[in-house]
Design a protein around this motif. Structure first.
Motif, short mmCIF file in Angstrom:
data_model
loop_
_atom_site.label_atom_id
_atom_site.label_comp_id
_atom_site.label_asym_id
_atom_site.label_seq_id
_atom_site.Cartn_x
_atom_site.Cartn_y
_atom_site.Cartn_z
N GLY A 1 0.78 -1.23 0.00
CA GLY A 1 0.00 0.00 0.00
C GLY A 1 0.81 1.28 0.00
O GLY A 1 0.26 2.36 -0.21
N TYR A 2 2.12 1.19 0.25
CA TYR A 2 2.97 2.38 0.31
C TYR A 2 3.93 2.49 -0.87
O TYR A 2 4.76 3.39 -0.91
CB TYR A 2 3.80 2.36 1.61
N CYS A 3 3.85 1.58 -1.82
CA CYS A 3 4.88 1.48 -2.86
C CYS A 3 4.49 2.23 -4.12
O CYS A 3 3.40 2.03 -4.67
CB CYS A 3 5.13 0.00 -3.19
N THR A 4 5.41 3.08 -4.59
CA THR A 4 5.23 3.76 -5.87
C THR A 4 6.19 3.21 -6.93
O THR A 4 6.07 3.55 -8.10
CB THR A 4 5.46 5.27 -5.71
N PHE A 5 7.11 2.36 -6.51
CA PHE A 5 8.08 1.78 -7.43
C PHE A 5 7.42 0.80 -8.39
O PHE A 5 7.70 0.76 -9.59
CB PHE A 5 9.18 1.07 -6.62
N VAL A 6 6.51 -0.01 -7.87
CA VAL A 6 5.92 -1.10 -8.65
C VAL A 6 4.88 -0.58 -9.64
O VAL A 6 4.05 0.27 -9.30
CB VAL A 6 5.29 -2.15 -7.71
N LYS A 7 4.95 -1.10 -10.86
CA LYS A 7 3.97 -0.77 -11.89
C LYS A 7 3.28 -2.05 -12.35
O LYS A 7 3.92 -3.08 -12.55
CB LYS A 7 4.65 -0.10 -13.10
N HIS A 8 1.96 -1.97 -12.51
CA HIS A 8 1.22 -3.11 -13.03
C HIS A 8 1.66 -3.35 -14.47
O HIS A 8 1.95 -2.40 -15.21
CB HIS A 8 -0.28 -2.83 -12.98
N GLY B 1 16.57 -4.13 7.38
CA GLY B 1 16.15 -2.94 8.10
C GLY B 1 14.66 -2.88 8.32
O GLY B 1 13.91 -3.80 7.97
N LEU B 2 14.22 -1.75 8.89
CA LEU B 2 12.83 -1.51 9.23
C LEU B 2 12.28 -0.37 8.38
O LEU B 2 12.99 0.60 8.09
CB LEU B 2 12.68 -1.12 10.70
N LEU B 3 11.02 -0.50 7.98
CA LEU B 3 10.26 0.61 7.41
C LEU B 3 9.28 1.03 8.47
O LEU B 3 8.37 0.25 8.83
CB LEU B 3 9.54 0.17 6.13
N ILE B 4 9.44 2.22 9.01
CA ILE B 4 8.61 2.61 10.15
C ILE B 4 7.51 3.59 9.71
O ILE B 4 7.66 4.34 8.75
CB ILE B 4 9.45 3.20 11.30
N GLY B 5 6.40 3.50 10.43
CA GLY B 5 5.29 4.40 10.17
C GLY B 5 4.23 3.84 9.26
O GLY B 5 3.39 4.59 8.75
N ILE B 6 4.23 2.52 9.03
CA ILE B 6 3.23 1.93 8.13
C ILE B 6 2.10 1.26 8.90
O ILE B 6 1.27 0.57 8.30
CB ILE B 6 3.88 0.92 7.16
N GLN C 1 14.23 3.24 7.94
CA GLN C 1 13.67 4.07 6.87
C GLN C 1 12.28 4.54 7.26
O GLN C 1 11.45 3.76 7.72
CB GLN C 1 13.61 3.28 5.56
N ASN C 2 12.02 5.80 7.06
CA ASN C 2 10.73 6.38 7.40
C ASN C 2 9.78 6.35 6.21
O ASN C 2 10.15 6.70 5.09
CB ASN C 2 10.90 7.81 7.90
N PHE C 3 8.55 5.91 6.46
CA PHE C 3 7.50 5.94 5.45
C PHE C 3 7.29 7.36 4.95
O PHE C 3 7.29 8.32 5.72
CB PHE C 3 6.19 5.40 6.03
N GLN C 4 7.13 7.49 3.63
CA GLN C 4 6.86 8.77 3.01
C GLN C 4 5.58 8.69 2.18
O GLN C 4 5.42 7.76 1.38
CB GLN C 4 8.01 9.18 2.10
N ARG C 5 4.70 9.67 2.37
CA ARG C 5 3.49 9.73 1.55
C ARG C 5 3.85 10.06 0.11
O ARG C 5 4.78 10.83 -0.15
CB ARG C 5 2.53 10.79 2.08
N GLU D 1 -2.77 9.31 2.25
CA GLU D 1 -3.19 10.17 3.36
C GLU D 1 -2.70 9.66 4.71
O GLU D 1 -3.04 10.22 5.75
CB GLU D 1 -4.72 10.28 3.38
N HIS D 2 -1.92 8.61 4.70
CA HIS D 2 -1.42 8.03 5.95
C HIS D 2 -0.38 8.96 6.57
O HIS D 2 0.47 9.49 5.86
CB HIS D 2 -0.80 6.66 5.66
N PRO D 3 -0.42 9.18 7.88
CA PRO D 3 0.55 10.09 8.50
C PRO D 3 1.98 9.54 8.44
O PRO D 3 2.21 8.34 8.56
CB PRO D 3 0.07 10.20 9.95
#
Length: 380
Positions: free
Chosen positions: A56-63, A206-211, A241-245, A253-255
């Motif tokens: 739900g947080y990924c912009t890298f992947v394309k269908h 590592g960790l992805l935090i804020g998800i 690594q910090n989650f980025q919108r 819209e996730h903080p």
């Protein structure tokens, strides 16, 4: 390879004294790493942006139906590698979606046109191409891997990586960011981390935090990483690594986690992890990244002078000379390292293929960092 946990659980509490936590973390960092902070000068090659996971947080992947979906050709891979080589890069980071051919016919056909049935086999040959045609060291970030895939990739890479991200099984439920993502189940990530140790691969995680994870789940994830390292000695670095919108993701819209949240997690990581594990945080994901130094990091990770951050494309890499000046103002010396850390080069313990190790040794100075320090025009 033991962690330096406080005598009580209180200092690692989410509401504990942050200044005291950071002071403890700095003390551990300074004793193990001194006042040197490192980075790896890299070219970033996204071998494919198709993936069978849909986080739900990924912009890298394309269908596969997207006009942006692609698998890079050998010619494209080599062109990027040579461009990086000209700019003094030492690392070629291969990043790719996980096993898209198992889900999408378009991905299978794309691989077939290149002469392959499995993405890992193609990745192996692209690593070999880079080793044959350039002076770079491949680092492979291919996600979850089986035993035979690790065996296939180890002879043609200096190091490998996979973000554990979280150990929260809650986040695989419907409505959560890892729902219907077979490679993001914690058990699969932990199995790859363990396999890499058993196979003696210098490994980044590592960790992805804020998800959506809890503080306790972050601590559990750090302890799991440290336990694997205690068994095998293979975890060379851990990323916080910090989650980025981003505008085109489900979690738009996730903080985002704030600076204090990052500082607390970084400090907790430095206290929990064995001191010899390098601790890094991305400098391009926060304008206040220099504050991370006070929480105990000793590394900025990979920074590219030639390619964007394909995972976070809206966040530009810092200019390396500017980063060096900022580090100097904080009384740290910025030094370039290789993709594989010095301790894996000094002993012949089977962590790196002999020919790849010989190449890395030829690029290393006396302390195992990069001999050529391009950002300051020096040799180490």
């Amino acid at each position: 390879m033991t962690s330096h946990l406080p005598s009580t659980g209180a200092p690692l509490a989410e509401s504990g004294d942050l200044d005291a936590l950071m002071a403890s973390a700095r003390q551990i960092r300074d004793a193990a790493w001194g006042r040197t902070i490192t980075y790896s000068r890299k070219a970033f090659v996204p071998l494919t942006n198709m993936c069978r996971d849909t986080c739900g947080y990924c912009t890298f992947v394309k269908h596969p139906s997207s006009p942006e979906a692609r698998i890079m050709t050998p010619e494209q891979v080599l062109a990027e590698a040579l461009r990086g080589e000209r700019e003094g890069c030492k690392e070629l980071l291969f990043s790719l979606g996980e096993k898209p051919e198992l889900r999408y016919e378009a991905a299978r056909k794309g691989l077939e046109r290149l002469g392959y049935a499995r993405l890992t086999d193609y990745l192996r040959d692209m690593c070999a191409l880079v080793l044959r045609e350039t002076s770079l060291l491949p680092h492979v970030n291919a996600g979850t891997l089986t035993d035979d895939e690790i065996d296939l990739l180890k002879p043609v890479s200096a190091s490998m990586g996979m973000m554990l991200e979280t150990v929260s099984r809650r986040l695989t439920r419907k409505g959560q960011p890892h729902f219907a993502c077979p490679d993001k189940t914690p058990v699969q990530r932990l199995r790859t981390l363990e396999r890499a140790g058993q196979k003696r691969v210098p490994f980044t995680t590592g960790l992805l935090i804020g998800i959506g994870e809890t503080w306790e789940e972050r601590i559990e994830a750090l302890q799991a990483i440290n336990a694997a390292h205690a068994r095998h000695g293979h975890v060379q670095e851990v990323i916080i690594q910090n989650f980025q919108r981003k505008p085109d993701i489900e979690m738009a819209e996730h903080p985002e986690p704030g600076l204090e949240d990052m500082l607390r997690t970084i400090a907790a990581a430095r206290i929990i992890l064995a001191p010899e594990i390098s601790l890094q945080a991305p400098p391009n994901l926060s304008a206040r990244h220099i504050a991370y130094l006070d929480a105990g990091i000793n590394d900025w990770g990979g920074i590219s002078p030639v390619t964007i951050d394909f995972i976070n494309p809206q966040h530009e890499w810092p200019e390396i000379r500017s980063l060096a000046r900022s580090c100097d103002a904080a009384e740290f010396e910025l030094r370039e390292r290789l993709t594989v850390y010095p301790r894996y080069l000094t002993g012949d313990e089977g962590f790196i293929n002999a020919s790849v190790r010989a190449r890395a040794l030829g690029m290393a100075g006396g302390k195992g960092l990069a001999r050529e320090q391009r950002h300051i025009g020096e040799t180490a």
